[in-house]
Design a protein around this motif. Sequence first.
Motif, PDB file in Angstrom:
ATOM      1  N   ALA A 412       0.862  -1.159   0.097  1.00  0.00           N
ATOM      2  CA  ALA A 412      -0.063  -0.097  -0.016  1.00  0.00           C
ATOM      3  C   ALA A 412       0.859   1.274  -0.036  1.00  0.00           C
ATOM      4  CB  ALA A 412      -0.903   0.000   1.219  1.00  0.00           C
ATOM      5  N   ALA A 413       0.331   2.430  -0.398  1.00  0.00           N
ATOM      6  CA  ALA A 413       0.798   3.554  -0.327  1.00  0.00           C
ATOM      7  C   ALA A 413       0.927   3.801   1.126  1.00  0.00           C
ATOM      8  CB  ALA A 413       0.256   4.519  -1.331  1.00  0.00           C
ATOM      9  N   SER A 414       1.906   4.673   1.307  1.00  0.00           N
ATOM     10  CA  SER A 414       1.612   5.366   2.754  1.00  0.00           C
ATOM     11  C   SER A 414       2.523   6.653   2.828  1.00  0.00           C
ATOM     12  CB  SER A 414       2.619   4.560   3.759  1.00  0.00           C
ATOM     13  OG  SER A 414       4.004   4.618   3.931  1.00  0.00           O
ATOM     14  N   THR A 415       2.382   7.354   4.159  1.00  0.00           N
ATOM     15  CA  THR A 415       3.068   8.572   4.229  1.00  0.00           C
ATOM     16  C   THR A 415       4.594   8.677   4.380  1.00  0.00           C
ATOM     17  OG1 THR A 415       2.610   8.541   6.574  1.00  0.00           O
ATOM     18  CG2 THR A 415       0.831   9.600   5.104  1.00  0.00           C
ATOM     19  N   HIS A 416       5.023   7.388   4.586  1.00  0.00           N
ATOM     20  CA  HIS A 416       6.529   7.289   4.614  1.00  0.00           C
ATOM     21  C   HIS A 416       7.334   7.469   3.313  1.00  0.00           C
ATOM     22  CE1 HIS A 416      10.409   5.378   5.969  1.00  0.00           C
ATOM     23  NE2 HIS A 416      10.386   4.672   4.734  1.00  0.00           N
ATOM     24  N   ASP A 417       6.813   7.164   2.300  1.00  0.00           N
ATOM     25  CA  ASP A 417       7.680   7.444   0.975  1.00  0.00           C
ATOM     26  C   ASP A 417       6.640   7.784  -0.215  1.00  0.00           C
ATOM     27  OD1 ASP A 417       8.995   7.346  -1.090  1.00  0.00           O
ATOM     28  OD2 ASP A 417      10.584   5.841  -0.591  1.00  0.00           O
ATOM     29  N   GLY A 443      -9.791   6.899   0.941  1.00  0.00           N
ATOM     30  CA  GLY A 443     -10.208   7.785   0.288  1.00  0.00           C
ATOM     31  C   GLY A 443     -10.039   7.532  -1.217  1.00  0.00           C
ATOM     32  N   GLU A 444     -10.598   8.301  -2.048  1.00  0.00           N
ATOM     33  CA  GLU A 444     -10.717   8.110  -3.593  1.00  0.00           C
ATOM     34  C   GLU A 444      -9.228   8.272  -4.194  1.00  0.00           C
ATOM     35  OE1 GLU A 444     -13.821  10.387  -5.424  1.00  0.00           O
ATOM     36  OE2 GLU A 444     -15.407   9.626  -4.447  1.00  0.00           O
ATOM     37  N   THR A 445      -8.724   9.351  -3.734  1.00  0.00           N
ATOM     38  CA  THR A 445      -7.217   9.514  -4.340  1.00  0.00           C
ATOM     39  C   THR A 445      -6.045   9.827  -3.201  1.00  0.00           C
ATOM     40  OG1 THR A 445      -7.379  12.021  -4.467  1.00  0.00           O
ATOM     41  CG2 THR A 445      -8.243  10.688  -6.259  1.00  0.00           C
ATOM     42  N   ARG A 446      -4.804   9.732  -3.519  1.00  0.00           N
ATOM     43  CA  ARG A 446      -3.877  10.001  -2.772  1.00  0.00           C
ATOM     44  C   ARG A 446      -3.924  11.317  -2.121  1.00  0.00           C
ATOM     45  NH1 ARG A 446       1.775   7.375  -1.878  1.00  0.00           N
ATOM     46  NH2 ARG A 446       2.649   8.879  -0.092  1.00  0.00           N
ATOM     47  N   ALA A 447      -4.014  12.300  -3.091  1.00  0.00           N
ATOM     48  CA  ALA A 447      -4.084  13.856  -2.959  1.00  0.00           C
ATOM     49  C   ALA A 447      -5.219  13.978  -1.926  1.00  0.00           C
ATOM     50  CB  ALA A 447      -4.361  14.351  -4.103  1.00  0.00           C
ATOM     51  N   THR A 448      -6.465  13.419  -2.017  1.00  0.00           N
ATOM     52  CA  THR A 448      -7.459  13.482  -1.040  1.00  0.00           C
ATOM     53  C   THR A 448      -7.212  13.144   0.317  1.00  0.00           C
ATOM     54  OG1 THR A 448      -9.118  13.301  -2.661  1.00  0.00           O
ATOM     55  CG2 THR A 448     -10.078  12.905  -0.500  1.00  0.00           C
ATOM     56  N   VAL A 449      -6.432  11.912   0.558  1.00  0.00           N
ATOM     57  CA  VAL A 449      -6.291  11.428   1.758  1.00  0.00           C
ATOM     58  C   VAL A 449      -5.050  12.187   2.443  1.00  0.00           C
ATOM     59  CG1 VAL A 449      -4.921   9.407   2.984  1.00  0.00           C
ATOM     60  CG2 VAL A 449      -6.601   9.154   1.139  1.00  0.00           C
ATOM     61  N   GLU A 450      -3.919  12.535   1.610  1.00  0.00           N
ATOM     62  CA  GLU A 450      -3.026  13.354   2.190  1.00  0.00           C
ATOM     63  C   GLU A 450      -3.436  14.804   2.790  1.00  0.00           C
ATOM     64  OE1 GLU A 450       1.290  11.686   0.098  1.00  0.00           O
ATOM     65  OE2 GLU A 450      -0.059  13.167  -1.160  1.00  0.00           O
ATOM     66  N   ASN A 451      -4.317  15.444   2.232  1.00  0.00           N
ATOM     67  CA  ASN A 451      -4.742  16.648   2.261  1.00  0.00           C
ATOM     68  C   ASN A 451      -5.852  16.647   3.463  1.00  0.00           C
ATOM     69  OD1 ASN A 451      -2.920  17.807   0.659  1.00  0.00           O
ATOM     70  ND2 ASN A 451      -4.284  17.700  -0.988  1.00  0.00           N
ATOM     71  N   ILE A 467      -2.179   4.621   3.255  1.00  0.00           N
ATOM     72  CA  ILE A 467      -3.091   5.488   2.237  1.00  0.00           C
ATOM     73  C   ILE A 467      -3.782   4.460   1.270  1.00  0.00           C
ATOM     74  CG2 ILE A 467      -3.322   7.219   0.427  1.00  0.00           C
ATOM     75  CD1 ILE A 467      -0.629   8.449   1.503  1.00  0.00           C
ATOM     76  N   LEU A 468      -5.220   4.134   1.555  1.00  0.00           N
ATOM     77  CA  LEU A 468      -5.867   3.207   0.890  1.00  0.00           C
ATOM     78  C   LEU A 468      -6.835   3.715  -0.044  1.00  0.00           C
ATOM     79  CD1 LEU A 468      -6.126   0.704   3.793  1.00  0.00           C
ATOM     80  CD2 LEU A 468      -4.409   0.879   2.523  1.00  0.00           C
ATOM     81  N   THR A 469      -6.928   3.700  -1.525  1.00  0.00           N
ATOM     82  CA  THR A 469      -7.588   4.358  -2.322  1.00  0.00           C
ATOM     83  C   THR A 469      -8.456   3.216  -3.135  1.00  0.00           C
ATOM     84  OG1 THR A 469      -5.581   4.638  -3.794  1.00  0.00           O
ATOM     85  CG2 THR A 469      -6.311   6.181  -2.349  1.00  0.00           C
ATOM     86  N   ASP A 470      -8.157   2.008  -3.142  1.00  0.00           N
ATOM     87  CA  ASP A 470      -8.984   0.961  -3.787  1.00  0.00           C
ATOM     88  C   ASP A 470     -10.495   0.923  -3.051  1.00  0.00           C
ATOM     89  OD1 ASP A 470      -7.279   0.487  -5.689  1.00  0.00           O
ATOM     90  OD2 ASP A 470      -6.383  -1.100  -4.754  1.00  0.00           O
TER      91      ASP A 470
END
Length: 639
Positions: A412-417, A443-451, A467-470
Amino acid sequence: MGSSVETLEFQAETRQLLRLVIHSIYSNKDIFLRELISNASDALDKLRLESLTDPGLTEVDTADLHISLETDKDARTLTVRDNGIGMSRDDLVELIGTIAKSGTAGLMEKIRQSKDAATAESLIGQFGVGFYSAFMVADKVTVRTRRAGTDTDTGTQWESDGEGSYTVQTVDGLPVGTAVTLHLKPADSEDDLADYLSESKIRQIVKQYSDFIRWPIRMAGERTGEDGSAEAGADTLNSMKALWARPRAEVTQDEYNEFYKQISHDWLDPAETIHMRAEGTFEYEALLFLPSQAPFDLFSQDTKRGVQLYVKRVFIMDDCEALMPNYLRFVKGVVDAHDLSLNISREILQHDRQIRGVRRRLVKKVLGAIKNMQANDAERYTKFWAQFGRVLKEGLIEDTDNTEALLELVSAASTHDPEKTTTLREYVGRMKDGQEAIYYLTGETRATVENSPHMEALAAKGYEVLILTDPVDEVWADRVPAFDGHPLRSIAKGQVDLDEPAEGDRSAEQARRDEEYAALLPWLTTTLSEHVKEVRLSSRLTTSAACIVGDTHDMTPTLEKMYRAMGQQLPAVKRILELNPGHPLVTALRTAHQANADDPALAEVAEIVYGSALLAEGGDLPDPARFTRLLTDRLTRSL
């Protein structure tokens, strides 16, 4: 005697597809012969299978089932003939005259989107319309066929030039089976296609694409006798060796790759090959493949699983659902069981104890192969997960027996990298001292989650968040209780308290805040009662004025939308509005409320605070027009 000729029109979508096939899709024309041989092989499989259970087919001769390739250089024709199940007139019109069931619109769109020839070429087989590839080399195609089990020798002839129409007529004197005759385009066309009448060219194509077809593929013509003299007859062009029955050490990867392409209609080599043999009380061989690229219809409702079932090398069925769970539907291959009845049905398979045992072992082998890829080739695994990760995560919902194995695979994507994904095992290895939970946000997108405002406190204190977007993440992350003893916790639900002051200091701070907001919070809860069930102070916000969270066991808004889209009626789930007690807007609202709690403008500010928090998480406003008017009026008064 034949009947009068009936002329019928192709479907509009079929005409479009034919134009694409002839002019756009294939860069390698050789593929037409593979497609026609594959169709002939399917017809032979179906006849063998139906003859086992249909009394009407007991008189059919299945002792010499085969495919014949016949050429006529003078007439410039190539015929692919089989003595398989054959087709009725209705079969011909349905299977060739129309391709609506094949999802034409989706195919056309994929072809338009494809960036390269190889991608476009791979699409035909996925839609099951490979027959049309014949029009790449032929300006007329004639199909003569008779369905097995008919009482007379009367069959049907279908003929078309691949333009707007085709003809159908009844003809007498046909054997059981199907003959597809290609009238090759003339030599003065774009390129001379006479090579396809050459025995050497045909042998080369059959060897490359159809060597593992289990039925003999024969080339009519002369052959060399034992004494070296020429004699009439037919050579068998393919080896017919059951690749899965040979020892792994005797099979090359090239042979595996070609077999995979034959059964999958894929142009790419597989990402992984699994060749296994089970001996003991229930013997079977299995040859399974993990594709390199996901088929376009992986998430289509009509997608079928790709494992074929054989019994003692006799084909039983395609897409054997009993052998592979739905979340591994992308796996292709063959399972050849030694001890099943040849006429076993799908219903019996579902309840057969031995088949369930085979399925468990196959699943463990597949998951083990994916795990090995993850451990030994990170780059290849990253590409594989990008293609199939979403469907593999369905297993976390469906397959509780393999939850731990599947969790090890999650990437999964994450805020680490921001550039790389992470596994749960890697996340746990980086956890802060004293951290118990694995934090995530959907969330729907990485940008949405990060913000998202929910991120603020965790980001400020250096906590890593997945960051889970599926869409499937909404379900599995909520159902899986823990990984390696660490609970999975959504930072958008429940209380998140990352502060670690001394117990006395925490109590004093909490008491001070509770006293300052003792009047405002219940007033806001009442004012916004149509939308929220509680307004409380937040410990997860650092810069935003407010955010909306769910209770620990509440359904998320995204999941609620998914269930509603599937037609399920659900009661509305009210959530919680959290306020940042240190934000200027919140403190100003508190001061204004203390000064004049009856001021109607305060209720409008409350709506704006709630609406802004809803927008910040990507939610939908209940009344966008009203929110816009309130915000505009407020801005106007402030200028």
